[in-house]
Enzyme design. Structure first.
Site, PDB file in Angstrom:
ATOM      1  N   HIS A 185       0.823  -1.209   0.000  1.00 17.43           N
ATOM      2  CA  HIS A 185       0.000   0.000   0.000  1.00 17.43           C
ATOM      3  C   HIS A 185       0.852   1.251   0.000  1.00 17.43           C
ATOM      4  O   HIS A 185       0.537   2.233  -0.660  1.00 17.43           O
ATOM      5  CB  HIS A 185      -0.899   0.011   1.243  1.00 17.43           C
ATOM      6  CG  HIS A 185      -2.192  -0.707   1.012  1.00 17.43           C
ATOM      7  ND1 HIS A 185      -2.813  -1.453   1.979  1.00 17.43           N
ATOM      8  CD2 HIS A 185      -2.968  -0.782  -0.070  1.00 17.43           C
ATOM      9  CE1 HIS A 185      -3.923  -1.952   1.486  1.00 17.43           C
ATOM     10  NE2 HIS A 185      -4.040  -1.566   0.249  1.00 17.43           N
ATOM     11  N   ARG A 326     -12.672  -3.722 -17.283  1.00 20.04           N
ATOM     12  CA  ARG A 326     -12.425  -5.119 -17.638  1.00 20.04           C
ATOM     13  C   ARG A 326     -13.041  -6.021 -16.580  1.00 20.04           C
ATOM     14  O   ARG A 326     -12.902  -5.752 -15.383  1.00 20.04           O
ATOM     15  CB  ARG A 326     -10.923  -5.347 -17.728  1.00 20.04           C
ATOM     16  CG  ARG A 326     -10.554  -6.757 -18.149  1.00 20.04           C
ATOM     17  CD  ARG A 326      -9.069  -6.883 -18.365  1.00 20.04           C
ATOM     18  NE  ARG A 326      -8.334  -6.870 -17.121  1.00 20.04           N
ATOM     19  CZ  ARG A 326      -7.003  -6.882 -17.043  1.00 20.04           C
ATOM     20  NH1 ARG A 326      -6.280  -6.876 -18.146  1.00 20.04           N
ATOM     21  NH2 ARG A 326      -6.397  -6.903 -15.885  1.00 20.04           N
ATOM     22  N   GLU A 424      -5.029 -10.711 -26.476  1.00 12.88           N
ATOM     23  CA  GLU A 424      -3.786 -11.015 -25.763  1.00 12.88           C
ATOM     24  C   GLU A 424      -3.419 -12.487 -25.838  1.00 12.88           C
ATOM     25  O   GLU A 424      -2.355 -12.884 -25.392  1.00 12.88           O
ATOM     26  CB  GLU A 424      -3.874 -10.554 -24.304  1.00 12.88           C
ATOM     27  CG  GLU A 424      -5.067 -11.069 -23.531  1.00 12.88           C
ATOM     28  CD  GLU A 424      -5.182 -10.476 -22.117  1.00 12.88           C
ATOM     29  OE1 GLU A 424      -4.208  -9.898 -21.623  1.00 12.88           O
ATOM     30  OE2 GLU A 424      -6.272 -10.616 -21.522  1.00 12.88           O
ATOM     31  N   ASP A 446       0.487  -9.635 -22.149  1.00 13.18           N
ATOM     32  CA  ASP A 446       0.274 -11.074 -22.296  1.00 13.18           C
ATOM     33  C   ASP A 446       0.520 -11.536 -23.725  1.00 13.18           C
ATOM     34  O   ASP A 446       1.007 -12.642 -23.948  1.00 13.18           O
ATOM     35  CB  ASP A 446      -1.136 -11.450 -21.828  1.00 13.18           C
ATOM     36  CG  ASP A 446      -1.186 -11.601 -20.311  1.00 13.18           C
ATOM     37  OD1 ASP A 446      -0.286 -12.262 -19.766  1.00 13.18           O
ATOM     38  OD2 ASP A 446      -2.083 -11.014 -19.678  1.00 13.18           O
ATOM     39  N   ARG A 456       6.346 -13.091 -18.405  1.00 15.97           N
ATOM     40  CA  ARG A 456       6.421 -11.625 -18.384  1.00 15.97           C
ATOM     41  C   ARG A 456       7.138 -11.083 -17.147  1.00 15.97           C
ATOM     42  O   ARG A 456       7.558  -9.934 -17.132  1.00 15.97           O
ATOM     43  CB  ARG A 456       5.019 -11.005 -18.512  1.00 15.97           C
ATOM     44  CG  ARG A 456       4.070 -11.360 -17.399  1.00 15.97           C
ATOM     45  CD  ARG A 456       2.630 -10.997 -17.728  1.00 15.97           C
ATOM     46  NE  ARG A 456       2.241  -9.692 -17.204  1.00 15.97           N
ATOM     47  CZ  ARG A 456       1.030  -9.174 -17.313  1.00 15.97           C
ATOM     48  NH1 ARG A 456       0.084  -9.825 -17.987  1.00 15.97           N
ATOM     49  NH2 ARG A 456       0.739  -8.002 -16.818  1.00 15.97           N
ATOM     50  N   CYS A 493      -3.603  -1.433 -24.596  1.00 14.44           N
ATOM     51  CA  CYS A 493      -3.522  -1.031 -23.192  1.00 14.44           C
ATOM     52  C   CYS A 493      -2.412  -1.744 -22.431  1.00 14.44           C
ATOM     53  O   CYS A 493      -2.370  -1.697 -21.210  1.00 14.44           O
ATOM     54  CB  CYS A 493      -4.875  -1.231 -22.496  1.00 14.44           C
ATOM     55  SG  CYS A 493      -5.409  -2.951 -22.478  1.00 14.44           S
TER      56      CYS A 493
HETATM   57  C1  PEP Z   1      -1.935  -6.969 -20.938  1.00 16.62           C
HETATM   58  O1  PEP Z   1      -1.881  -8.196 -20.811  1.00 16.62           O
HETATM   59  O2  PEP Z   1      -1.249  -6.318 -21.747  1.00 16.62           O
HETATM   60  C2  PEP Z   1      -2.834  -6.160 -20.097  1.00 16.62           C
HETATM   61  C3  PEP Z   1      -3.052  -4.879 -20.347  1.00 16.62           C
HETATM   62  O3  PEP Z   1      -3.425  -6.743 -19.046  1.00 16.62           O
HETATM   63  P1  PEP Z   1      -2.672  -7.221 -17.709  1.00 16.62           P
HETATM   64  O4  PEP Z   1      -1.316  -6.566 -17.686  1.00 16.62           O
HETATM   65  O5  PEP Z   1      -3.557  -6.796 -16.581  1.00 16.62           O
HETATM   66  O6  PEP Z   1      -2.601  -8.703 -17.851  1.00 16.62           O
HETATM   67 MG    MG Z   2      -3.301  -9.421 -19.748  1.00 13.00          MG
END
Ligand code: PEP
Ligand code: MG
Length: 532
Positions: A185, A326, A424, A446, A456, A493
């Site tokens: 936090h 989402r 993704e 992803d 990742r 995104c």
């Molecule tokens: C992604 O996978 O690029 C994404 C925006 O979602 P997250 O990072 O929450 O998996």
């Molecule tokens: Mg993702």
């Protein structure tokens, strides 16, 4: 004081550079009580808990949304009978109040600290924060002296969130933590308030007043730097300041390329606190709300009313601007105790994202109901994560139809939101022309992970997990082309949009909407403006 410069490595938790004297934040020692009668000890503990509650409530008054949620969590713990009854039972068995309270809170925070899920591990600091606040109240101690010298870098084992909120950050320049976690936090608060923070530095062998350079871009601290390092540092700070100023200049205006293309620049949020960031006001909308934060709170899963209130708060904040929320993306790197399936051999390829929602229909429908109701005003778009096939999109759409029919029969105001998908999973990206979503948003984090077969989160594979791999760019181009054919928007995104190296390639792929974490919005707008 070390005779020579010493460089320690940790993890960057909130970006920035800071130079200044180190000041160790010490709790004043609280003298141990000797036990008097259980009645006296009970009364003393109750008084201390009341004192802590009233201090937290006073602090709470000055906060907004998520900072408040942290304090509310601690206030709720004070009312948690399971927690407090353990302390009172020890008192009844003859223990002094401070010993009993420490013991009960230590047991609980050890439970949190040993949790598999990093989210719960990070919450153990909140329990320690509360433990010490009550202990200070028990010993009649007002706590550490927070009148710190101007320009200091604070050093602490870990910095409790309520302590962070008590400090005047116009005077202190950064935080170096011996322990701590980037997902705690306090790290979230530091990011939202723009206070550079490095965590996990290990022992910091320096006396108060020693000059140090805190590099919260790389996650390091240098203690007693040489004159040459200081000169280098001044250059880096000047370059960072110039970059920040450039970003700041671009932040307020629309993002337009040199050839006149208007690009919509949005923010990704993973908690209401992200809306408080100065940059957020300059976004064209919210491109991604990661709703996992709602499900990671302690205790029960959020019901429809809780979710409705949070979604409404975001939509109210956005006004006429679009907000893409989402649905729950639990699993893989985002496990949620009690929701995700334990013991999967490979959770990244397991029942996660939409796959999980389609198996936990009650949970999914509750979220869809809250969303459809919240979207009765404002500009809401709902996005499904980890979609692999068109059949999954159809199934989710069917559930949205059901929910809308139920709400209508109950007479509750609701509206059908646009229903889009994240692109993704490589299979979805390759077969994108089989989908008929209302919009598409490329999740490059992803997509790159699954396409390059590189975890990742594995730092060893950063070079191989290159988002500029032609295979990634080809799938982005295909998705953009499909969106154009269908006349529906396509955005991106993932973190790729926050990398100035990648922005030109994304614009060349034809993307017209990019979404990043709020601190990267200025950088994104500046990179767009530089592009031809
Ligand atoms: C992604 O996978 O690029 C994404 C925006 O979602 P997250 O990072 O929450 O998996
Ligand atoms: Mg993702």
């Amino acid at each position: 004081m070390p005779a020579e410069a010493l460089r320690l490595r940790g993890h960057a938790a909130a970006p920035g550079l800071a130079a200044g004297p180190l000041i160790r934040l010490r709790d004043k020692p609280t003298a141990a009580r000797s036990a008097s009668s259980p009645e006296t000890e009970r009364a003393a503990l109750l008084r201390a808990m009341e004192q802590a509650a009233s201090d937290l409530a006073r602090l709470l008054d000055a906060q907004t949304s998520e900072a408040a949620a942290i304090l509310e969590f601690q206030l709720a713990l004070l009312e948690d009978a399971d927690l407090t009854s353990a302390a009172f039972a020890e008192i009844d068995a003859g223990a002094p109040a401070d010993h009993a309270w420490r013991h009960a809170l230590d047991a609980q925070s050890a439970d949190y600290a040993s949790a598999e899920d990093g989210y719960f591990r990070a919450r153990s600091a909140d329990l320690v924060d509360l433990r010490d606040r009550v202990l200070r109240a028990l010993s009649g101690d007002a706590g550490v002296d927070l009148r710190l010298p101007a320009g200091a870098i604070l050093v602490a084992d870990d910095l409790p969130p309520s302590r962070f909120l008590e400090i005047d950050w116009r005077r202190s320049v950064g935080v170096a933590l011996i322990f701590g976690s980037a997902s705690s936090h306090v790290a979230m608060l530091a990011r939202a308030r723009g206070v550079p923070m490095v965590v996990g530095l290990g022992d910091i062998p320096a006396v108060d007043g020693t000059l140090a350079l805190l590099d919260a871009e790389r996650g390091e601290i240098e203690i007693a730097p040489s004159a040459a390092r200081l000169a280098e540092w001044r250059e880096r700070t000047a370059a960072l300041t110039a970059r920040r100023e450039e970003e700041q200049r671009h932040l307020a205006g629309p993002a337009i390329t040199a050839s006149g293309r208007r690009i919509h620049t949005m923010i990704n949020i993973q908690g209401l606190i992200d809306l408080e960031s100065d940059a957020s006001a300059h976004a064209d909308g919210v491109g991604l709300v990661r709703t996992e934060f709602l499900f990671q709170q302690q205790g029960a899963l959020p019901d429809e009313a809780v979710q409705y209130r949070v979604y409404r708060e975001i939509l109210d904040w956005a006004g006429a601007r679009p907000v893409t929320i989402r649905t729950l993306d639990a699993g893989g790197d985002k496990p949620i105790p009690g929701v995700t399936i334990d013991g999967e051999a490979n959770p990244f390829l397991g029942v996660r994202g939409l796959r999980l929602s389609l198996r936990r229909r009650g949970l999914f429908k509750t979220q869809l109901r809250a969303l459809a109701r919240a979207g009765s005003s404002g500009h809401l778009k709902v996005m499904l994560p980890m979609v692999t096939t068109p059949a999954e999109l159809r199934e989710a759409r069917g559930l949205l139809d059901e929910v809308l029919a139920e709400l209508a029969s109950e007479g509750l105001p609701a509206r059908r939101p646009a229903l889009g998908i994240m692109v993704e999973v490589p299979a979805a990206a390759l077969a994108i022309d089989r989908f008929d979503a209302d919009f598409y948003s490329i999740g490059s984090n992803d997509l790159v992970q699954y396409l390059t077969a590189c975890d990742r989160g594995n730092g060893e594979l950063v070079a191989l997990a290159d988002p500029l791999n032609p295979a990634v760019l080809e799938l982005i181009e295909r998705t953009v082309a499909h969106g154009r054919r269908m006349g529906v928007p396509v955005s991106l995104c993932g973190d790729m949009a926050a990398d100035p190296r990648c922005v030109p390639a994304l614009l060349d792929c034809g993307l017209e909407e990019l979404s990043v974490a709020p601190p990267a919005l200025g950088l994104l707008k500046a990179a767009i403006t530089r592009h031809g």
